[in-house]
Each structure stands twice: as C-alpha cells, then as structure tokens.
Write a protein that holds these residues in place. Structure first.
Motif, PDB file in Angstrom:
ATOM      1  N   PRO A  77      -7.187  -4.481   3.554  1.00 35.77           N
ATOM      2  CA  PRO A  77      -7.741  -4.499   2.391  1.00 35.77           C
ATOM      3  C   PRO A  77      -7.205  -3.017   1.645  1.00 35.77           C
ATOM      4  CG  PRO A  77      -9.439  -5.444   3.479  1.00 35.77           C
ATOM      5  CD  PRO A  77      -8.223  -4.819   4.526  1.00 35.77           C
ATOM      6  N   LEU A  78      -7.306  -2.016   2.489  1.00 35.14           N
ATOM      7  CA  LEU A  78      -6.985  -0.664   2.070  1.00 35.14           C
ATOM      8  C   LEU A  78      -5.236  -0.748   2.025  1.00 35.14           C
ATOM      9  CD1 LEU A  78      -9.052   1.522   4.712  1.00 35.14           C
ATOM     10  CD2 LEU A  78      -9.356   1.229   2.306  1.00 35.14           C
ATOM     11  N   GLN A  79      -4.789  -1.343   2.909  1.00 36.44           N
ATOM     12  CA  GLN A  79      -3.181  -1.149   2.495  1.00 36.44           C
ATOM     13  C   GLN A  79      -2.727  -2.039   1.285  1.00 36.44           C
ATOM     14  OE1 GLN A  79      -2.622  -2.400   7.091  1.00 36.44           O
ATOM     15  NE2 GLN A  79      -0.740  -1.560   6.497  1.00 36.44           N
ATOM     16  N   GLY A  80      -3.587  -2.938   1.093  1.00 35.89           N
ATOM     17  CA  GLY A  80      -3.471  -3.817  -0.230  1.00 35.89           C
ATOM     18  C   GLY A  80      -3.788  -2.971  -1.470  1.00 35.89           C
ATOM     19  N   ALA A  81      -4.968  -2.288  -1.226  1.00 37.23           N
ATOM     20  CA  ALA A  81      -5.156  -1.645  -2.487  1.00 37.23           C
ATOM     21  C   ALA A  81      -4.170  -0.359  -2.711  1.00 37.23           C
ATOM     22  CB  ALA A  81      -6.458  -0.904  -2.232  1.00 37.23           C
ATOM     23  N   MET A  82      -3.565   0.214  -1.299  1.00 38.15           N
ATOM     24  CA  MET A  82      -2.563   1.099  -1.799  1.00 38.15           C
ATOM     25  C   MET A  82      -1.196   0.572  -2.432  1.00 38.15           C
ATOM     26  SD  MET A  82       0.557   2.538  -0.090  1.00 38.15           S
ATOM     27  CE  MET A  82       0.381   1.753   1.550  1.00 38.15           C
ATOM     28  N   PHE A  83      -1.108  -0.370  -2.194  1.00 42.20           N
ATOM     29  CA  PHE A  83       0.253  -1.113  -2.289  1.00 42.20           C
ATOM     30  C   PHE A  83       0.007  -1.407  -3.830  1.00 42.20           C
ATOM     31  CE2 PHE A  83       3.685  -2.959   0.366  1.00 42.20           C
ATOM     32  CZ  PHE A  83       4.143  -1.681   0.852  1.00 42.20           C
ATOM     33  N   GLY A  84      -1.240  -1.839  -4.240  1.00 38.69           N
ATOM     34  CA  GLY A  84      -1.568  -2.207  -5.764  1.00 38.69           C
ATOM     35  C   GLY A  84      -1.509  -0.888  -6.666  1.00 38.69           C
ATOM     36  N   ALA A  85      -1.672   0.178  -6.061  1.00 36.41           N
ATOM     37  CA  ALA A  85      -1.663   1.578  -6.799  1.00 36.41           C
ATOM     38  C   ALA A  85       0.029   1.770  -6.864  1.00 36.41           C
ATOM     39  CB  ALA A  85      -2.260   2.551  -6.158  1.00 36.41           C
ATOM     40  N   VAL A  86       0.663   1.480  -5.734  1.00 36.20           N
ATOM     41  CA  VAL A  86       2.215   1.685  -6.022  1.00 36.20           C
ATOM     42  C   VAL A  86       2.643   0.796  -6.710  1.00 36.20           C
ATOM     43  CG1 VAL A  86       4.395   1.646  -4.502  1.00 36.20           C
ATOM     44  CG2 VAL A  86       2.274   2.659  -3.218  1.00 36.20           C
ATOM     45  N   GLN A  87       2.228  -0.447  -7.088  1.00 36.38           N
ATOM     46  CA  GLN A  87       2.919  -1.291  -7.897  1.00 36.38           C
ATOM     47  C   GLN A  87       2.761  -0.745  -9.225  1.00 36.38           C
ATOM     48  OE1 GLN A  87       2.446  -5.961  -8.101  1.00 36.38           O
ATOM     49  NE2 GLN A  87       0.522  -5.249  -8.601  1.00 36.38           N
ATOM     50  N   GLU A 118      -2.500 -16.516  -1.307  1.00 35.47           N
ATOM     51  CA  GLU A 118      -3.957 -15.866  -2.009  1.00 35.47           C
ATOM     52  C   GLU A 118      -4.277 -14.775  -1.669  1.00 35.47           C
ATOM     53  OE1 GLU A 118      -6.261 -19.024   0.220  1.00 35.47           O
ATOM     54  OE2 GLU A 118      -5.597 -20.655  -1.098  1.00 35.47           O
ATOM     55  N   TRP A 119      -3.899 -14.017  -0.430  1.00 34.29           N
ATOM     56  CA  TRP A 119      -4.148 -12.555  -0.255  1.00 34.29           C
ATOM     57  C   TRP A 119      -3.400 -11.704  -1.444  1.00 34.29           C
ATOM     58  CZ3 TRP A 119      -1.427  -8.213   1.139  1.00 34.29           C
ATOM     59  CH2 TRP A 119      -1.990  -6.974   1.694  1.00 34.29           C
ATOM     60  N   LEU A 120      -2.324 -12.275  -1.606  1.00 35.75           N
ATOM     61  CA  LEU A 120      -1.512 -11.435  -2.708  1.00 35.75           C
ATOM     62  C   LEU A 120      -2.007 -11.462  -3.918  1.00 35.75           C
ATOM     63  CD1 LEU A 120       2.223 -12.310  -1.548  1.00 35.75           C
ATOM     64  CD2 LEU A 120       1.178  -9.789  -1.229  1.00 35.75           C
ATOM     65  N   GLN A 121      -2.545 -12.677  -4.148  1.00 34.68           N
ATOM     66  CA  GLN A 121      -3.433 -12.815  -5.586  1.00 34.68           C
ATOM     67  C   GLN A 121      -4.590 -11.895  -5.483  1.00 34.68           C
ATOM     68  OE1 GLN A 121      -3.702 -17.229  -5.835  1.00 34.68           O
ATOM     69  NE2 GLN A 121      -2.395 -16.981  -7.755  1.00 34.68           N
ATOM     70  N   ARG A 122      -5.167 -12.124  -4.455  1.00 39.79           N
ATOM     71  CA  ARG A 122      -6.396 -11.026  -4.525  1.00 39.79           C
ATOM     72  C   ARG A 122      -6.064  -9.476  -4.543  1.00 39.79           C
ATOM     73  NH1 ARG A 122      -7.763 -14.351   0.007  1.00 39.79           N
ATOM     74  NH2 ARG A 122      -7.553 -12.700   1.589  1.00 39.79           N
ATOM     75  N   MET A 123      -4.947  -9.228  -4.239  1.00 37.08           N
ATOM     76  CA  MET A 123      -4.712  -7.855  -4.079  1.00 37.08           C
ATOM     77  C   MET A 123      -4.082  -7.445  -5.437  1.00 37.08           C
ATOM     78  SD  MET A 123      -5.709  -6.323  -1.437  1.00 37.08           S
ATOM     79  CE  MET A 123      -6.775  -7.418  -0.310  1.00 37.08           C
TER      80      MET A 123
END
Length: 193
Positions: A77-87, A118-123
């Motif tokens: 989840p931290l990695q997903g949040a980091m990629f969200g910020a990168v995005q 679904e994981w990508l959508q949550r992120m």
C-alpha cells in the motif's frame, strides 16, 4: 575571481560526490545499471487480461516498474501511494518519450487480472499506470530485475523501483522505498535522453 574559484570548487565537489555516489549505489545494487540490460524475457498478463511480452509492454515508454502483490498489507500500500504521488507529478515532466508506471505482481497464484485491476483502482491508477502478473517463472524475473536472488519470503520482496528507457532496457535501480520526487527525477532524465 572569487566567484570563479567557488564555481570551480562546487563543480569539483559535485564531481567527487557523483563518483562516490555511483560507487556506493553499485555496492548496494542501486543506481545506474551498466551495461544496460534488456527487459527480462517474460510473458505477463495485464490488468485487462491481455497476454504479452514484458518488453513489448515497456517498449516506446520511459517506465518506472515496482514489484508488489495485491494481498500485501505491509509495504505494497505504501508503494501504491508512492506511485500515486508520482502519477500526479507526471504531467509536469516533458520529454521525447511517453511516461508509464507498471505495478508487477509477484504472486501469480493469487493475483488475477481482476484482483490487479481492483488494486490499481484502490490506488487511484490512471491511464499511464498499468499492472501485470507474470505468466512464467517469477523468481527468474525478480532476479533479473534486482540483479541478485530475491528474498525467499514473498512478504520481504524488494521495494525498489526499476527504470526502463524507451528501448525497454533496464537502466536504473532505486534505493528501497524511494521518494516520489526521486522517481520523477529519474523518469524526467530518461524522458529527455
């Protein structure tokens, strides 16, 4: 005269720091990959269910790739949040090549394209952020990305980001859990190359 000396000292110090950093990164398995390595020869299934070669998925884009799995409740989840910020920062970057994020599952037994979607959508993943699940030997793929044998326990997977140029060549490995600004800086540099 004083400014010239200061400028020279700054330049010399920066050069020494760059060489020292390169040597430190090489020791830790992070930093530039020399020589550049082709994308691992692997088949993947993306979040839409399409089967393709990983290299074809990367070709033509500057790509930041992370390994994860949807059932992870610790660092993923931290990695997903980091990629969200990168995005969010990708639109600020300008270069010759399009930019892409890829979250690559390392748990093909549990992660289906639907679970990945679904994981990508949550992120909060947008169109430039894709997901994939390996269709073959996961350990071989993880070893190729990291440049060394992965941890045996899937929960202790690498949190590095792997950077590919538009020719689908691995050219940089980040330190563990990099900051979004670090990922954006590498991607921006590769997009202009």
């Amino acid at each position: 005269m004083t400014w010239t000396r200061r400028a020279w000292l700054r330049s010399f110090s920066a050069s020494l720091l760059a060489v020292a950093s390169r040597d430190l990164y090489a020791h830790l398995g992070t930093g530039p990959v020399e020589p550049l390595l082709p994308a691992p020869d692997a088949w993947v299934v993306d979040q839409t269910g399409q089967r393709r070669r990983l290299a074809d998925m990367l070709q033509g884009n500057v790509t930041a790739l992370q390994t994860m799995f949807t059932g992870c409740s610790s660092v993923c989840p931290l990695q997903g949040a980091m990629f969200g910020a990168v995005q969010e920062g990708l639109p600020r970057l300008r270069g010759r090549y399009p930019l892409r994020l890829v979250s690559l599952s390392i748990d093909p037994l549990s992660d289906t394209p639907k679970a990945l979607h679904e994981w990508l959508q949550r992120m909060g993943a947008g169109p430039s952020w894709r997901g994939a699940v390996p269709a073959g030997d996961v350990e071989k793929l993880r070893t190729a990305l990291a440049g060394r044998a992965p941890a045996e326990n899937i929960d202790r997977h690498s949190t590095q980001v792997y950077f590919f140029n538009a020719a689908a060549q691995l050219c940089w490995r980040s330190p563990p859990l990099p900051q979004p600004e670090e990922v954006l800086a590498v991607m921006g540099h590769l997009a202009k190359a």
